[in-house]
Design an enzyme around this catalytic site. Sequence first.
Site, PDB file in Angstrom:
ATOM      1  N   ASN A 105       0.290  -1.228   5.285  1.00 31.89           N
ATOM      2  CA  ASN A 105       1.182  -0.514   6.215  1.00 31.89           C
ATOM      3  C   ASN A 105       0.530  -0.651   7.572  1.00 31.89           C
ATOM      4  OD1 ASN A 105       3.252   1.739   4.850  1.00 31.89           O
ATOM      5  ND2 ASN A 105       1.505   1.259   3.535  1.00 31.89           N
ATOM      6  N   GLU A 155      -6.179   8.466   7.893  1.00 34.60           N
ATOM      7  CA  GLU A 155      -6.709   8.073   6.566  1.00 34.60           C
ATOM      8  C   GLU A 155      -8.088   8.665   6.309  1.00 34.60           C
ATOM      9  OE1 GLU A 155      -5.956   4.325   4.695  1.00 34.60           O
ATOM     10  OE2 GLU A 155      -4.924   3.643   6.501  1.00 34.60           O
ATOM     11  N   ASN A 171      -6.980   6.243  -1.647  1.00 31.87           N
ATOM     12  CA  ASN A 171      -5.876   5.322  -1.374  1.00 31.87           C
ATOM     13  C   ASN A 171      -6.083   4.159  -2.347  1.00 31.87           C
ATOM     14  OD1 ASN A 171      -4.042   3.512  -0.310  1.00 31.87           O
ATOM     15  ND2 ASN A 171      -4.589   3.910   1.832  1.00 31.87           N
ATOM     16  N   GLU A 202       0.862  -1.198   0.000  1.00 27.08           N
ATOM     17  CA  GLU A 202       0.000   0.000   0.000  1.00 27.08           C
ATOM     18  C   GLU A 202       0.899   1.250   0.000  1.00 27.08           C
ATOM     19  OE1 GLU A 202      -1.581   0.747   3.949  1.00 27.08           O
ATOM     20  OE2 GLU A 202      -3.364   1.739   3.140  1.00 27.08           O
ATOM     21  N   CYS A 227      -4.797  -3.012   2.700  1.00 22.20           N
ATOM     22  CA  CYS A 227      -4.533  -2.965   4.138  1.00 22.20           C
ATOM     23  C   CYS A 227      -5.741  -3.285   5.018  1.00 22.20           C
ATOM     24  CB  CYS A 227      -3.897  -1.642   4.514  1.00 22.20           C
ATOM     25  SG  CYS A 227      -3.122  -1.745   6.145  1.00 22.20           S
ATOM     26  N   LYS A 260      -9.418   2.004  -2.002  1.00 21.45           N
ATOM     27  CA  LYS A 260      -9.604   1.397  -0.676  1.00 21.45           C
ATOM     28  C   LYS A 260     -10.976   1.744  -0.106  1.00 21.45           C
ATOM     29  CE  LYS A 260      -7.059   1.119   3.759  1.00 21.45           C
ATOM     30  NZ  LYS A 260      -5.815   1.566   4.415  1.00 21.45           N
TER      31      LYS A 260
HETATM   32  N1  CDT Z   1      -2.993   1.220   6.460  1.00 13.25           N
HETATM   33  C1  CDT Z   1      -3.905   0.612   7.243  1.00 13.25           C
HETATM   34  O1  CDT Z   1      -5.045   0.415   6.848  1.00 13.25           O
HETATM   35  N2  CDT Z   1      -3.481   0.258   8.481  1.00 13.25           N
HETATM   36  C2  CDT Z   1      -4.358  -0.284   9.482  1.00 13.25           C
HETATM   37  C3  CDT Z   1      -3.809   0.073  10.815  1.00 13.25           C
HETATM   38  C4  CDT Z   1      -4.674  -0.252  11.935  1.00 13.25           C
HETATM   39  S1  CDT Z   1      -6.035   0.789  12.184  1.00 13.25           S
HETATM   40  C5  CDT Z   1      -5.428   2.248  12.761  1.00 13.25           C
HETATM   41  C6  CDT Z   1      -4.513  -1.794   9.383  1.00 13.25           C
HETATM   42  O2  CDT Z   1      -5.641  -2.272   9.449  1.00 13.25           O
HETATM   43  O3  CDT Z   1      -3.515  -2.520   9.295  1.00 13.25           O
END
Ligand code: CDT
Length: 302
Positions: A195, A145, A109, A46, A170, A126
């Site tokens: 990420n 986000e 995204n 991502e 993600c 996304k």
């Molecule tokens: N980038 C992304 O979606 N990261 C989220 C982080 C946790 S929620 C703050 C994930 O689900 O991995």
Amino acid sequence: MRLINVAAGQLGPIARAETRTQVVARLSALMRQARECGCDLIVYPELALTTFFPRWFMEDQAEIDHFFEREMPGPETRPLFDLARELGIGFYLGYGELTSEGGVINRYNSSILVDKSGAIVAKYRKVHLPGHAEHEPYRRFQHLEKRYFEPGDRFDVVEAFGGVMGMAICNDRRWPETYRVMGLQGVEMVMIGYNTPVHNPPAPEHDDLSLFHNQLVMQAGAYQNGTWVVGVAKAGVEEGVDQIGGSCIIAPSGEVVAACTTKGDEIALARCDLDLCNSYKRTTFNFDVHRQPQAYRMIVER
Ligand code: CDT
């Protein structure tokens, strides 16, 4: 057998000061390695062209927009498309997408799937945007986000690489609906870049489970829909935030068949037979025979 040789193209951290050109050079090095190993497709993370910028609260729109691509390919990313065509390898790439139509600007995204001729064959935006929209001072780092992106509104699949391919990004991987909507369209390989900080400020009690949850959701999604899943991290300590690695390739059985072992730039490889999906799609998860959608109405009504 319908074989796709796939590389999970994991990236280590990308510094805020790193240029697109520098990142594309790293992506290109992974692409060359993957092709030398006979791969047809490499899956990148991502937001693979920049640091994970939603960790910072920003108000200056020009500063924010620096992290977005206005065209794809653009001048700095075109060399990756050219290399793909030269080597004969496809790729999935996550990036921040800025569109401008009739004076209206939108930011997503996004990810694209590029075929072996260097042509974009699918784009995904996304759907599940995690985090928050306003500055939350209690956090050591932000997850904004919901501030910087609008959500996408669909999970499509595309016929490419000799199979039915789907994309997610993600946080999408934690939601069963992501896989099921694509499963209902016959998906045979779901590609997911991520990420994921090790530390989740609203729920630090989950921190020790972050790698477990990563694998749990992707293995379940693969098995319950009879599909391959390729999950790829941007890993390591990026601008002071530790992000999980754990990039892996999961068979329709739910078994992990390849995985990265570092938190840096690394490829993990698997020979994926798309026909392995049939054994699950035609038996335990034969949707036409066994699903009971009349009992699931609450899922879309609430
Ligand atoms: N980038 C992304 O979606 N990261 C989220 C982080 C946790 S929620 C703050 C994930 O689900 O991995």
